[in-house]
Scaffold this motif. Structure first.
Motif, PDB file in Angstrom:
ATOM      1  N   THR A  64     -20.185 -14.924 -18.479  1.00  0.00           N
ATOM      2  CA  THR A  64     -20.600 -16.061 -17.645  1.00  0.00           C
ATOM      3  C   THR A  64     -19.458 -17.072 -17.608  1.00  0.00           C
ATOM      4  N   THR A  65     -19.401 -17.834 -16.527  1.00  0.00           N
ATOM      5  CA  THR A  65     -18.290 -18.764 -16.369  1.00  0.00           C
ATOM      6  C   THR A  65     -18.775 -20.169 -16.058  1.00  0.00           C
ATOM      7  N   SER A  66     -17.933 -21.116 -16.402  1.00  0.00           N
ATOM      8  CA  SER A  66     -18.157 -22.499 -15.996  1.00  0.00           C
ATOM      9  C   SER A  66     -16.819 -23.062 -15.557  1.00  0.00           C
ATOM     10  N   THR A  67     -16.858 -23.955 -14.574  1.00  0.00           N
ATOM     11  CA  THR A  67     -15.636 -24.507 -14.011  1.00  0.00           C
ATOM     12  C   THR A  67     -15.570 -26.009 -14.222  1.00  0.00           C
ATOM     13  N   TYR A  68     -14.345 -26.504 -14.180  1.00  0.00           N
ATOM     14  CA  TYR A  68     -14.118 -27.930 -14.421  1.00  0.00           C
ATOM     15  C   TYR A  68     -12.909 -28.342 -13.602  1.00  0.00           C
ATOM     16  N   TYR A  69     -12.980 -29.544 -13.017  1.00  0.00           N
ATOM     17  CA  TYR A  69     -11.911 -30.017 -12.144  1.00  0.00           C
ATOM     18  C   TYR A  69     -11.468 -31.421 -12.517  1.00  0.00           C
ATOM     19  N   ILE A 128     -11.552 -23.147  -8.122  1.00  0.00           N
ATOM     20  CA  ILE A 128     -11.115 -22.117  -9.057  1.00  0.00           C
ATOM     21  C   ILE A 128     -12.166 -21.016  -9.100  1.00  0.00           C
ATOM     22  N   SER A 129     -11.698 -19.772  -9.213  1.00  0.00           N
ATOM     23  CA  SER A 129     -12.625 -18.646  -9.263  1.00  0.00           C
ATOM     24  C   SER A 129     -12.001 -17.514 -10.073  1.00  0.00           C
ATOM     25  N   ARG A 130     -12.804 -16.513 -10.353  1.00  0.00           N
ATOM     26  CA  ARG A 130     -12.320 -15.407 -11.195  1.00  0.00           C
ATOM     27  C   ARG A 130     -12.790 -14.081 -10.644  1.00  0.00           C
ATOM     28  N   ASP A 131     -11.913 -13.113 -10.654  1.00  0.00           N
ATOM     29  CA  ASP A 131     -12.254 -11.726 -10.327  1.00  0.00           C
ATOM     30  C   ASP A 131     -12.147 -10.944 -11.630  1.00  0.00           C
TER      31      ASP A 131
END
Length: 126
Positions: free
Chosen positions: A57-62, A72-75
């Protein structure tokens, strides 16, 4: 050993878009963070965005000043993190760095990252 390699920089006109890529490898944990930073001439390196991974699972921060323009994203299949940059401005001109750290921590402090790429130049100019 953790390694990150950036790509995708270049010259773009004001108002244009660019997508940076960060290929990451060597993680031995399901808990890690990938961050994007930038450094303009004569200025300190500053955090742009990060993505933290916890067992898939991911979380993003700017950075507050960049919310709404950068994403921002992830493959996961490609072990790659992307930074989509829209509505670019001349003041976005900088060398952009990808960095990695173990542990899922939403941080944009340079000192909190151990592994750094070589950087990719982004120039916004007409």
């Amino acid at each position: 050993q953790v390694e990150v390699v950036e790509s995708g920089g270049g010259l773009v006109q004001p108002g244009g878009s660019l997508r940076l890529s960060c290929a990451a490898s060597g993680f031995t944990s399901d808990y890690y963070t990938i961050g994007w930073f930038r450094q303009a001439p004569g200025k300190e390196r500053e955090g742009v965005s990060c993505i933290s991974v916890r067992e898939g699972t991911t979380s993003t921060y700017y950075a507050d000043s960049l919310k709404g323009r950068f994403t921002i994203s992830r493959d996961n299949a490609k072990n790659t993190v992307y930074l989509q940059m829209n509505s670019l401005k001349p003041e976005d001109t900088a060398v952009y760095y990808c960095a990695a750290r173990l542990g899922a921590v939403s941080t944009l402090l340079v000192v909190n990252y151990r592994h750094w790429g070589q950087g990719t130049q982004v120039t916004v100019s007409s």
